[in-house]
Design an enzyme around this catalytic site. Structure first.
Site, PDB file in Angstrom:
ATOM      1  N   GLU A 140       0.823  -1.066  -0.153  1.00  0.00           N
ATOM      2  CA  GLU A 140      -0.004  -0.001   0.044  1.00  0.00           C
ATOM      3  C   GLU A 140       0.812   1.306   0.164  1.00  0.00           C
ATOM      4  O   GLU A 140       0.436   2.358  -0.838  1.00  0.00           O
ATOM      5  CB  GLU A 140      -0.959  -0.046   1.158  1.00  0.00           C
ATOM      6  CG  GLU A 140      -2.076  -0.978   1.042  1.00  0.00           C
ATOM      7  CD  GLU A 140      -1.800  -2.332   1.384  1.00  0.00           C
ATOM      8  OE1 GLU A 140      -0.479  -2.714   1.840  1.00  0.00           O
ATOM      9  OE2 GLU A 140      -2.516  -3.316   0.881  1.00  0.00           O
ATOM     10  N   HIS A 186     -11.735  -5.977   7.923  1.00  0.00           N
ATOM     11  CA  HIS A 186     -12.496  -5.677   6.552  1.00  0.00           C
ATOM     12  C   HIS A 186     -13.906  -4.864   6.811  1.00  0.00           C
ATOM     13  O   HIS A 186     -14.683  -4.656   6.225  1.00  0.00           O
ATOM     14  CB  HIS A 186     -13.026  -6.967   5.870  1.00  0.00           C
ATOM     15  CG  HIS A 186     -11.865  -7.879   5.335  1.00  0.00           C
ATOM     16  ND1 HIS A 186     -11.355  -8.882   6.152  1.00  0.00           N
ATOM     17  CD2 HIS A 186     -11.220  -7.729   4.101  1.00  0.00           C
ATOM     18  CE1 HIS A 186     -10.272  -9.483   5.562  1.00  0.00           C
ATOM     19  NE2 HIS A 186     -10.133  -8.787   4.084  1.00  0.00           N
ATOM     20  N   ASP A 201      -9.018  -0.975   5.774  1.00  0.00           N
ATOM     21  CA  ASP A 201      -8.254  -1.437   6.902  1.00  0.00           C
ATOM     22  C   ASP A 201      -6.904  -1.856   6.273  1.00  0.00           C
ATOM     23  O   ASP A 201      -6.033  -2.052   7.348  1.00  0.00           O
ATOM     24  CB  ASP A 201      -8.894  -2.818   7.104  1.00  0.00           C
ATOM     25  CG  ASP A 201     -10.443  -2.935   7.259  1.00  0.00           C
ATOM     26  OD1 ASP A 201     -10.999  -2.992   8.129  1.00  0.00           O
ATOM     27  OD2 ASP A 201     -11.245  -2.604   6.258  1.00  0.00           O
TER      28      ASP A 201
END
Length: 344
Positions: A64, A133, A89
């Site tokens: 990410e 999630h 998340d």
């Protein structure tokens, strides 16, 4: 006569927004984990690689921080990247890139560079996704100066707001309430799912249009209470007001930063009471900021204490999801308690 609008789910509206911008502007690129060949976990990018090519819609490694770092570099060099983080998340490894680089680039370079990038990510619970999630981290991002934070509640707004985000000259975080992808949700998980088909806000204009960032929508007008909500909680608020029969303004904030303070202040001065709803945990949640603004601007108009209905201060509990989630029944009880408060 050509059809001017199409019934869409929020997934289809988000995909259509990216398709419209990729067709209009060769500098718009879409990338993230599984967004290319697979079309995304929720299918928001399905078909974009096939239509626009391998170089404009592509998969990335599971990194990410790398995804956002690449997006910043692209944006600083004239492209308009739309980066997907598969679930909110997972966004925390990218926080430094967002807060320290993307949001500050314009200020740090005295306007020589900017980062016109959009970060899309699904957010919130209500899908039995458990701890990793279902999170709602919006307050962590509204604290970052230089970053806009947007969260739609319906297909019409999703498409118009996403196009506005892609066209913005600075970074925008676009939070997508995953519980609303396929239909509105009133907070009662015992009821059958409802689709956007036939819903007025599922009727989405074809082609290009925008919904301005920083403007709230008043979904329902009333005189006795103001409810501020965003994302999934907009529809829980609507259901709770309907159940109680109270005369209330239900305001869908749509944009958390910039915030439509005028819409909030005008409503609270009219009703004298305010309730804030969000899925995120209570302490230091965005509701605390809203309460501070109302107290600062509307103190002498208030007839009762301000109320927050939120998630509890705990990691999102898989087994106790509906005890954590602010359901319609919880909101109904809080409305009844608030309306019975004696005048200040």
């Amino acid at each position: 006569m050509a059809k001017t609008s199409t019934d869409m789910s929020m997934i289809e509206a988000i995909r259509d927004a990216m398709d419209v911008k990729m067709t209009m502007d060769p500098n718009v690129l879409v990338f993230g984990e599984d967004v290319g060949y697979f079309g995304g976990v929720f299918r928001c990018t399905a078909g974009l690689q096939e239509k626009h090519g391998l170089h404009r819609c592509f998969d990335t490694p599971i990194s990410e921080g790398g995804i956002i770092g690449i997006a910043i570099g692209m944006a600083a060099n004239g492209l308009r990247p739309v980066a997907e983080i598969q679930f909110a998340d997972y966004i925390y490894p990218a926080y430094d890139q967002i807060a320290s680089e993307a949001a500050r680039l314009r200020y740090r370079s005295n306007g020589d560079f900017s980062a016109p990038l959009t970060i899309r990510t699904p957010v919130g619970g209500g899908i039995y996704g458990g701890t990793t999630h279902s999170q709602s981290p919006e307050a962590l991002f509204t604290h970052i100066a230089g970053l806009k934070t947007i969260i739609p509640s319906n297909p019409y707004d999703a498409k118009g707001l996403l196009i506005s985000a892609i066209e913005d000259e600075d970074p925008v975080l676009f939070l997508e309430p995953k519980r609303l992808y396929n239909g509105p949700f009133d907070g009662d998980h015992h009821k059958p799912s409802v689709s956007w088909a036939g819903h007025p806000l599922g009727d989405v204009p074809n082609g290009h249009y925008t919904v301005p960032l920083g403007k709230a929508r008043t979904l329902r007008e009333g005189n006795d209470l103001t409810i501020l909500a965003y994302g999934t909680m907009v529809w829980v608020a609507e259901a709770a007001v309907e159940a109680t029969g109270i005369s209330a303004d239900v305001i869908d904030l749509r944009s958390l930063l910039p915030l439509d303070l005028d819409a909030i202040v005008n409503s609270v001065k009219k009703t004298g009471r305010a309730m804030i709803l969000h899925e995120a945990t209570r302490t230091s949640g965005f509701g605390a900021e809203l309460i501070a603004e109302i107290q600062e601007h509307c103190f002498y108009y208030l007839e009762a204490p301000l109320v927050r209905v939120t998630g509890w201060d705990t990691p999102y509990p898989h087994a106790q999801e509906w005890a954590y989630f602010p359901t319609k029944d919880r909101v109904v009880k809080e409305i009844q308690d608030l309306m019975s408060e004696q005048q200040l």
